[in-house]
Write a protein that holds these residues in place. Structure first.
Motif, PDB file in Angstrom:
ATOM      1  N   LEU A   1     -31.655  37.322 -29.802  1.00  0.00           N
ATOM      2  CA  LEU A   1     -31.334  38.198 -28.685  1.00  0.00           C
ATOM      3  C   LEU A   1     -32.366  38.030 -27.576  1.00  0.00           C
ATOM      4  O   LEU A   1     -33.430  37.465 -27.793  1.00  0.00           O
ATOM      5  CB  LEU A   1     -31.320  39.660 -29.153  1.00  0.00           C
ATOM      6  N   GLY A   2     -32.067  38.555 -26.430  1.00  0.00           N
ATOM      7  CA  GLY A   2     -32.998  38.547 -25.307  1.00  0.00           C
ATOM      8  C   GLY A   2     -32.526  39.534 -24.264  1.00  0.00           C
ATOM      9  O   GLY A   2     -31.365  39.968 -24.287  1.00  0.00           O
ATOM     10  N   PRO A   3     -33.397  39.916 -23.334  1.00  0.00           N
ATOM     11  CA  PRO A   3     -33.023  40.907 -22.324  1.00  0.00           C
ATOM     12  C   PRO A   3     -31.823  40.489 -21.480  1.00  0.00           C
ATOM     13  O   PRO A   3     -31.074  41.332 -20.999  1.00  0.00           O
ATOM     14  CB  PRO A   3     -34.281  41.069 -21.473  1.00  0.00           C
ATOM     15  N   GLU A   4     -31.608  39.194 -21.341  1.00  0.00           N
ATOM     16  CA  GLU A   4     -30.464  38.711 -20.554  1.00  0.00           C
ATOM     17  C   GLU A   4     -29.121  39.007 -21.243  1.00  0.00           C
ATOM     18  O   GLU A   4     -28.064  38.923 -20.620  1.00  0.00           O
ATOM     19  CB  GLU A   4     -30.592  37.203 -20.290  1.00  0.00           C
ATOM     20  N   LYS A   5     -29.165  39.379 -22.520  1.00  0.00           N
ATOM     21  CA  LYS A   5     -27.948  39.679 -23.282  1.00  0.00           C
ATOM     22  C   LYS A   5     -27.702  41.181 -23.424  1.00  0.00           C
ATOM     23  O   LYS A   5     -26.804  41.609 -24.153  1.00  0.00           O
ATOM     24  CB  LYS A   5     -28.027  39.048 -24.673  1.00  0.00           C
ATOM     25  N   ALA A   6     -28.464  42.005 -22.725  1.00  0.00           N
ATOM     26  CA  ALA A   6     -28.393  43.460 -22.896  1.00  0.00           C
ATOM     27  C   ALA A   6     -26.978  44.006 -22.712  1.00  0.00           C
ATOM     28  O   ALA A   6     -26.511  44.808 -23.525  1.00  0.00           O
ATOM     29  CB  ALA A   6     -29.375  44.159 -21.961  1.00  0.00           C
ATOM     30  N   SER A   7     -26.284  43.605 -21.675  1.00  0.00           N
ATOM     31  CA  SER A   7     -24.923  44.114 -21.437  1.00  0.00           C
ATOM     32  C   SER A   7     -23.985  43.735 -22.576  1.00  0.00           C
ATOM     33  O   SER A   7     -23.182  44.560 -23.036  1.00  0.00           O
ATOM     34  CB  SER A   7     -24.368  43.593 -20.115  1.00  0.00           C
ATOM     35  N   ASP A   8     -24.074  42.495 -23.057  1.00  0.00           N
ATOM     36  CA  ASP A   8     -23.226  42.050 -24.167  1.00  0.00           C
ATOM     37  C   ASP A   8     -23.572  42.794 -25.456  1.00  0.00           C
ATOM     38  O   ASP A   8     -22.686  43.136 -26.237  1.00  0.00           O
ATOM     39  CB  ASP A   8     -23.350  40.546 -24.372  1.00  0.00           C
ATOM     40  N   ILE A   9     -24.847  43.049 -25.685  1.00  0.00           N
ATOM     41  CA  ILE A   9     -25.270  43.794 -26.883  1.00  0.00           C
ATOM     42  C   ILE A   9     -24.681  45.199 -26.840  1.00  0.00           C
ATOM     43  O   ILE A   9     -24.143  45.695 -27.839  1.00  0.00           O
ATOM     44  CB  ILE A   9     -26.808  43.831 -27.002  1.00  0.00           C
ATOM     45  N   LEU A  10     -24.745  45.856 -25.697  1.00  0.00           N
ATOM     46  CA  LEU A  10     -24.209  47.210 -25.588  1.00  0.00           C
ATOM     47  C   LEU A  10     -22.689  47.226 -25.732  1.00  0.00           C
ATOM     48  O   LEU A  10     -22.123  48.163 -26.312  1.00  0.00           O
ATOM     49  CB  LEU A  10     -24.660  47.858 -24.280  1.00  0.00           C
ATOM     50  N   HIS A  11     -22.021  46.184 -25.273  1.00  0.00           N
ATOM     51  CA  HIS A  11     -20.577  46.069 -25.491  1.00  0.00           C
ATOM     52  C   HIS A  11     -20.298  45.938 -26.992  1.00  0.00           C
ATOM     53  O   HIS A  11     -19.389  46.595 -27.531  1.00  0.00           O
ATOM     54  CB  HIS A  11     -20.009  44.867 -24.724  1.00  0.00           C
ATOM     55  N   TYR A  12     -21.072  45.122 -27.681  1.00  0.00           N
ATOM     56  CA  TYR A  12     -20.932  44.974 -29.128  1.00  0.00           C
ATOM     57  C   TYR A  12     -21.163  46.317 -29.829  1.00  0.00           C
ATOM     58  O   TYR A  12     -20.430  46.680 -30.757  1.00  0.00           O
ATOM     59  CB  TYR A  12     -21.910  43.916 -29.653  1.00  0.00           C
ATOM     60  N   VAL A  13     -22.172  47.074 -29.393  1.00  0.00           N
ATOM     61  CA  VAL A  13     -22.455  48.381 -29.990  1.00  0.00           C
ATOM     62  C   VAL A  13     -21.244  49.308 -29.853  1.00  0.00           C
ATOM     63  O   VAL A  13     -20.896  50.034 -30.785  1.00  0.00           O
ATOM     64  CB  VAL A  13     -23.720  49.016 -29.377  1.00  0.00           C
ATOM     65  N   ASP A  14     -20.586  49.283 -28.701  1.00  0.00           N
ATOM     66  CA  ASP A  14     -19.380  50.104 -28.506  1.00  0.00           C
ATOM     67  C   ASP A  14     -18.281  49.703 -29.493  1.00  0.00           C
ATOM     68  O   ASP A  14     -17.618  50.571 -30.072  1.00  0.00           O
ATOM     69  CB  ASP A  14     -18.864  49.978 -27.071  1.00  0.00           C
ATOM     70  N   LEU A  15     -18.094  48.409 -29.687  1.00  0.00           N
ATOM     71  CA  LEU A  15     -17.094  47.928 -30.648  1.00  0.00           C
ATOM     72  C   LEU A  15     -17.469  48.351 -32.066  1.00  0.00           C
ATOM     73  O   LEU A  15     -16.616  48.766 -32.854  1.00  0.00           O
ATOM     74  CB  LEU A  15     -16.966  46.404 -30.567  1.00  0.00           C
ATOM     75  N   TYR A  16     -18.739  48.248 -32.386  1.00  0.00           N
ATOM     76  CA  TYR A  16     -19.262  48.644 -33.698  1.00  0.00           C
ATOM     77  C   TYR A  16     -18.989  50.128 -33.955  1.00  0.00           C
ATOM     78  O   TYR A  16     -18.480  50.507 -35.006  1.00  0.00           O
ATOM     79  CB  TYR A  16     -20.766  48.343 -33.732  1.00  0.00           C
ATOM     80  N   ALA A  17     -19.334  50.971 -32.986  1.00  0.00           N
ATOM     81  CA  ALA A  17     -19.163  52.415 -33.145  1.00  0.00           C
ATOM     82  C   ALA A  17     -17.691  52.792 -33.303  1.00  0.00           C
ATOM     83  O   ALA A  17     -17.360  53.728 -34.031  1.00  0.00           O
ATOM     84  CB  ALA A  17     -19.776  53.145 -31.952  1.00  0.00           C
ATOM     85  N   ALA A  18     -16.811  52.076 -32.636  1.00  0.00           N
ATOM     86  CA  ALA A  18     -15.377  52.365 -32.702  1.00  0.00           C
ATOM     87  C   ALA A  18     -14.738  51.864 -33.999  1.00  0.00           C
ATOM     88  O   ALA A  18     -13.659  52.312 -34.372  1.00  0.00           O
ATOM     89  CB  ALA A  18     -14.668  51.743 -31.505  1.00  0.00           C
ATOM     90  N   SER A  19     -15.423  50.965 -34.689  1.00  0.00           N
ATOM     91  CA  SER A  19     -14.905  50.410 -35.931  1.00  0.00           C
ATOM     92  C   SER A  19     -15.056  51.426 -37.066  1.00  0.00           C
ATOM     93  O   SER A  19     -16.049  52.144 -37.147  1.00  0.00           O
ATOM     94  CB  SER A  19     -15.684  49.134 -36.270  1.00  0.00           C
ATOM     95  N   ARG A  20     -14.101  51.470 -37.947  1.00  0.00           N
ATOM     96  CA  ARG A  20     -14.147  52.392 -39.086  1.00  0.00           C
ATOM     97  C   ARG A  20     -15.303  52.079 -40.034  1.00  0.00           C
ATOM     98  O   ARG A  20     -15.918  52.985 -40.595  1.00  0.00           O
ATOM     99  CB  ARG A  20     -12.813  52.321 -39.838  1.00  0.00           C
ATOM    100  N   THR A  21     -15.641  50.801 -40.193  1.00  0.00           N
ATOM    101  CA  THR A  21     -16.666  50.390 -41.159  1.00  0.00           C
ATOM    102  C   THR A  21     -17.927  49.799 -40.515  1.00  0.00           C
ATOM    103  O   THR A  21     -18.903  49.562 -41.203  1.00  0.00           O
ATOM    104  CB  THR A  21     -16.113  49.326 -42.121  1.00  0.00           C
ATOM    105  N   GLY A  22     -17.865  49.534 -39.224  1.00  0.00           N
ATOM    106  CA  GLY A  22     -18.996  48.889 -38.558  1.00  0.00           C
ATOM    107  C   GLY A  22     -18.884  47.377 -38.523  1.00  0.00           C
ATOM    108  O   GLY A  22     -19.821  46.693 -38.135  1.00  0.00           O
ATOM    109  N   THR A  23     -17.752  46.855 -38.924  1.00  0.00           N
ATOM    110  CA  THR A  23     -17.538  45.411 -38.886  1.00  0.00           C
ATOM    111  C   THR A  23     -16.777  45.052 -37.614  1.00  0.00           C
ATOM    112  O   THR A  23     -15.718  45.612 -37.343  1.00  0.00           O
ATOM    113  CB  THR A  23     -16.753  44.936 -40.115  1.00  0.00           C
ATOM    114  N   VAL A  24     -17.338  44.145 -36.846  1.00  0.00           N
ATOM    115  CA  VAL A  24     -16.690  43.628 -35.639  1.00  0.00           C
ATOM    116  C   VAL A  24     -16.477  42.146 -35.880  1.00  0.00           C
ATOM    117  O   VAL A  24     -17.437  41.389 -36.045  1.00  0.00           O
ATOM    118  CB  VAL A  24     -17.561  43.852 -34.381  1.00  0.00           C
TER     119      VAL A  24
END
Length: 131
Positions: free
Chosen positions: A80-103
């Motif tokens: 990871l790196g600071p340049e990926k911050a927006s993509d990481i936060l998008h992934y976190v949203d997908l993770y939180a919306a998942s029933r099990t945490g698997t994206v």
């Protein structure tokens, strides 16, 4: 939260623990890359708690973070790196919306294709503060 549920009973949302001691690719900055990643995520985070951690012991795959939420798989993330911050936060949203945490990999941002280093079963994750 329903009427019979108290704030203390509510399942905590996702928490992203960011290794702030990572020095991967360190340049002239006084801030290590891990701290830069933490700061970039914390400045943009809306639906995830971003916390500092001293070391995640994956130095050869830094910068690293650990994503956890009760009832979800926990994920050790690297490359990871600071340049990926927006993509990481998008992934976190997908993770939180998942029933099990698997994206599924096909749903992750392309810049994060090599980020998964390992996972931890939901049964061992508790984010509640000890009383």
């Amino acid at each position: 939260m329903n009427e019979t549920q108290t704030e203390a009973d509510a399942t905590p949302g996702p928490v992203l623990y960011v290794c702030t001691t990572c020095r991967r690719g360190e340049g002239a900055s006084d801030n290590p890359p891990g701290q830069q990643l933490h700061d970039a995520l914390a400045a943009r985070a809306e639906r995830v708690a971003v916390r500092e951690v001293a070391c995640l012991a994956a130095c050869d795959r830094g910068c690293t973070a650990f994503l956890a939420q009760e009832g979800h798989w926990g994920w050790l993330l690297g490359n990871l790196g600071p340049e990926k911050a927006s993509d990481i936060l998008h992934y976190v949203d997908l993770y939180a919306a998942s029933r099990t945490g698997t994206v599924m990999p096909s749903r992750r941002p392309a810049s994060l294709s090599d980020m998964v280093l390992g996972r931890m079963p939901a049964a061992v994750i508790s984010l509640k503060e000890p009383s």
